[in-house]
Each structure stands twice: as C-alpha cells, then as structure tokens.
Design an enzyme around this catalytic site. Structure first.
Site, PDB file in Angstrom:
ATOM      1  N   ASP A 282    -145.192  38.480  14.165  1.00  0.00           N
ATOM      2  CA  ASP A 282    -145.127  37.096  14.678  1.00  0.00           C
ATOM      3  C   ASP A 282    -145.773  37.035  16.066  1.00  0.00           C
ATOM      4  OD1 ASP A 282    -141.777  36.877  16.161  1.00  0.00           O
ATOM      5  OD2 ASP A 282    -143.043  38.653  15.833  1.00  0.00           O
TER       6      ASP A 282
ATOM      7  N   HIS B 240    -141.067  46.432  22.980  1.00  0.00           N
ATOM      8  CA  HIS B 240    -140.349  46.267  21.705  1.00  0.00           C
ATOM      9  C   HIS B 240    -141.217  46.703  20.503  1.00  0.00           C
ATOM     10  CE1 HIS B 240    -136.915  44.277  23.528  1.00  0.00           C
ATOM     11  NE2 HIS B 240    -137.655  43.320  24.027  1.00  0.00           N
TER      12      HIS B 240
HETATM   13  O1  RIB Z   1    -136.343  41.148  20.198  1.00  0.00           O
HETATM   14  C1  RIB Z   1    -137.695  41.505  20.328  1.00  0.00           C
HETATM   15  C2  RIB Z   1    -138.483  41.042  19.150  1.00  0.00           C
HETATM   16  O2  RIB Z   1    -138.478  39.622  19.092  1.00  0.00           O
HETATM   17  C3  RIB Z   1    -139.965  41.444  19.236  1.00  0.00           C
HETATM   18  O3  RIB Z   1    -140.463  41.649  17.947  1.00  0.00           O
HETATM   19  C4  RIB Z   1    -140.617  40.239  19.836  1.00  0.00           C
HETATM   20  O4  RIB Z   1    -141.987  40.112  19.463  1.00  0.00           O
HETATM   21  C5  RIB Z   1    -139.814  39.136  19.210  1.00  0.00           C
HETATM   22  O5  RIB Z   1    -140.346  38.916  17.915  1.00  0.00           O
HETATM   23 CA    CA Z   2    -142.512  40.507  17.194  1.00  0.00          CA
END
Ligand code: RIB
Ligand code: CA
Length: 317
Positions: free
Chosen positions: A12, A243
């Site tokens: 995303d 992340h």
């Molecule tokens: O909590 C972090 C996640 O949420 C990551 O994938 C960031 O891109 C959002 O999608």
């Molecule tokens: Ca993400």
C-alpha cells in the site's frame, strides 16, 4: 549463487513501502515477480498509481502490477492515513504519473495464478492489510500448500499497537482477513512492531539516502521528509521506524533476527481490542481458539545497525 527467491510484494505505497520495493529491486537475491496493491496508507486507486509509478521510476515496468481490493472483507475502509504518508501516499512530494497500467486480473487472481504455476517457489510478502491474501486463499483452497512462505509486515505480538494500544495499522485495517491468513497451513513469518520498532533509521542514515545519486534514492529523499516529521511529532523519534523493509531484510539476512513461534489469533471483535494479534503462549496454549493452528514465526529482535547498513548499501546501487 542460488536462484533468486521469487516474491510477490502486496503493498500500500506508502513511503516505507516505496523504500521496501526499491530495496527488493536492488537485491539480486530476490526476483520481484509482481506487485499487488491494497488500500491502507492510501486508497487502492492511489496505491496502484504509486506502485506503477515507482516501478517506472526504477526502470522496472516489466514487473506486473495487479490491483487489489478497495475495501476490507467485512468492515468499511478506515480511510487514507494522510497524516503519516501524505494525501498522495508519497509524502505529498508527488511522483511522475505512470505511463503503464495495472494488469487486467485482480490481485487475488494474480497471486493464485502465479503461485499455482510455480508450486513451492513463490514467497508472498504482504506489507499492507491482508485482504488480498485472504481473498486469494478463498479463491484457491490449495494456495497455502503451494506457496513457499508468507513473510508479512504487520501485527504486534508482545507490544502495543501503533494505531491504538491494541492494533498495528496493517492488521487494524482488516482484522478478519488477518485472522484468516494467520490460520493458513503454510510457513508464516510476522515482522510486526515487536521487531520493526527496534529497527530505526536516524536522520544521519536518511541523509545518506539524500546523498545517493540514483533516481530511486532521489525519490526517497523527496518523500521521506513528511514521514520523518510524522515520527518526530508522534514518536519523538530522530528518524523513522523501518517497517516494511524489515520484511525484505528478513528474506536477505534471517540470521540477524530472533523470534518466538506461536499460533496467532486476531481479535475481530468490535471493542477496544479489535485488531490485536494474540500469540497462543502460556499454559493455556491448547485453548480452542488457537488449537490446530500452525505456529507463526514472530520476529522479536534484530541487529538493527546491520539491517540499516544492508538496506542503505542496496539503495545506493
Ligand atoms: O504499521 C506499519 C505499517 O502500516 C507499514 O506497512 C506502513 O506502510 C503502514 O502500511
Ligand atoms: Ca505498508
């Protein structure tokens, strides 16, 4: 050298998604056979536009993009996370419009066709809500016995969430889908907040990206400031949490991580616990809710500096 590992990134984009995509594209150990897009940081329309644009910017429009679901399995979409990733999902810095289009098949159809055509060879790397993965499992009941592994960014086993004290964003967006995925009978590794909150890039690290001379790094340098400002304001952090790239790092350097292995359930209730990933640990591990579920590899620790240096070395190429 062994054959590159074939992966589909379900994404995303999203600022950290963009980093993870470029990181994967620059890693010869990996063969990105497709991107599938999902809502989350932005609408699926925006994340699909961004996925196409990111691949074109990287000179990799040969990689197909399949558009995914526009909403979760059950609840309504919680809406774009403008204050984290910008209204455009790219730090409000924009990205050159793609000249290519998404594939005619849906994300779920692409995942099923690709996995079933190469039994045991495809690793799914979801770094957004798990709706497409759940839909693919529903579309093809043999999917999980033919997928090599699922390595996902999401969840929080033994630590608070980041949307609220209970839930991490990717799971929060579609808990029902996540509970289906965590119940799959295939190897699953969860790169959740337990580990991603321990992998951080400082502003000095990020300045190194800005000093790089390739177009991918130049784009990241444009989209990161908005994301850095979010972390400074909400987390009092000097830099960012890494992340989505942490899921890529696990594929490249699993020995840099520590983990626990437990069956996982997701709270799909309508109260304040909704979206919490709950490891089946402790004496009551045979609780009915967790019984019969394959243990998930929950990453709990990592050599952060090693992973940051690995990613920076790849982004510089
Ligand atoms: O909590 C972090 C996640 O949420 C990551 O994938 C960031 O891109 C959002 O999608
Ligand atoms: Ca993400």
């Amino acid at each position: 050298m062994t054959e590159p590992r074939k992966i589909i990134i379900d994404t995303d984009p999203g600022v950290d998604d963009a980093m993870a995509i470029f990181y994967a594209l620059s890693s010869p150990e990996l063969d990105v056979v497709g991107l599938t897009t999902i809502f989350g940081n932005a609408t699926t329309e925006t994340t699909t536009y961004n996925a196409l644009a990111l691949l074109e910017l990287a000179g990799r429009s040969d990689i197909p993009v399949a558009r995914g679901a526009d909403r979760p399995l059950v609840a309504a979409y919680g809406g774009p996370v403008d204050f984290v990733h910008g209204a455009d999902g790219q730090g409000n810095a924009g990205i050159a419009a793609p000249t290519t289009s998404a594939a005619s098949e849906s994300a779920a159809e692409f995942i099923v066709r690709t996995v079933m055509a190469s039994p045991g060879e495809i690793t799914l790397v979801p770094v957004g809500p798990l709706t497409n993965i759940a839909l693919a499992m529903r579309l093809e009941s043999r999917l999980t016995e033919n997928v090599h592994e699922i390595v996902l960014m999401g969840g929080n086993g033994f630590c608070p969430g980041n949307v609220n004290p209970s839930a991490e964003a990717n799971i929060w967006h579609d808990p029902e889908a996540a509970d289906i995925v965590f119940g799959a009978a295939c190897p699953i590794t969860m790169a959740g907040l337990d580990v991603t909150h321990k992998v951080q890039m400082t502003n000095i690290d990020l300045a190194r990206i800005a000093a790089m001379t390739n177009p991918r790094a130049a784009h990241l340098a444009r989209i990161l400031p908005f994301y850095v400002a979010f972390h400074a304001k909400y987390d009092a952090l000097d830099g960012i949490y890494v992340h989505d790239s942490t899921a890529i790092s696990y594929l490249l350097a699993p020995d840099a991580f520590t983990w626990d292995e437990y069956a996982v359930r997701v709270d799909c209730g309508q109260s304040f616990g909704r979206g919490k990933t709950i490891p089946g640990e402790g004496v009551n591990v045979n609780e009915e809710a967790w019984a019969g579920r394959t243990a998930v590899r929950i990453l709990t620790g990592a050599d952060s500096r090693r992973l940051v240096e690995l990613e920076l070395s790849r982004l510089a190429e």
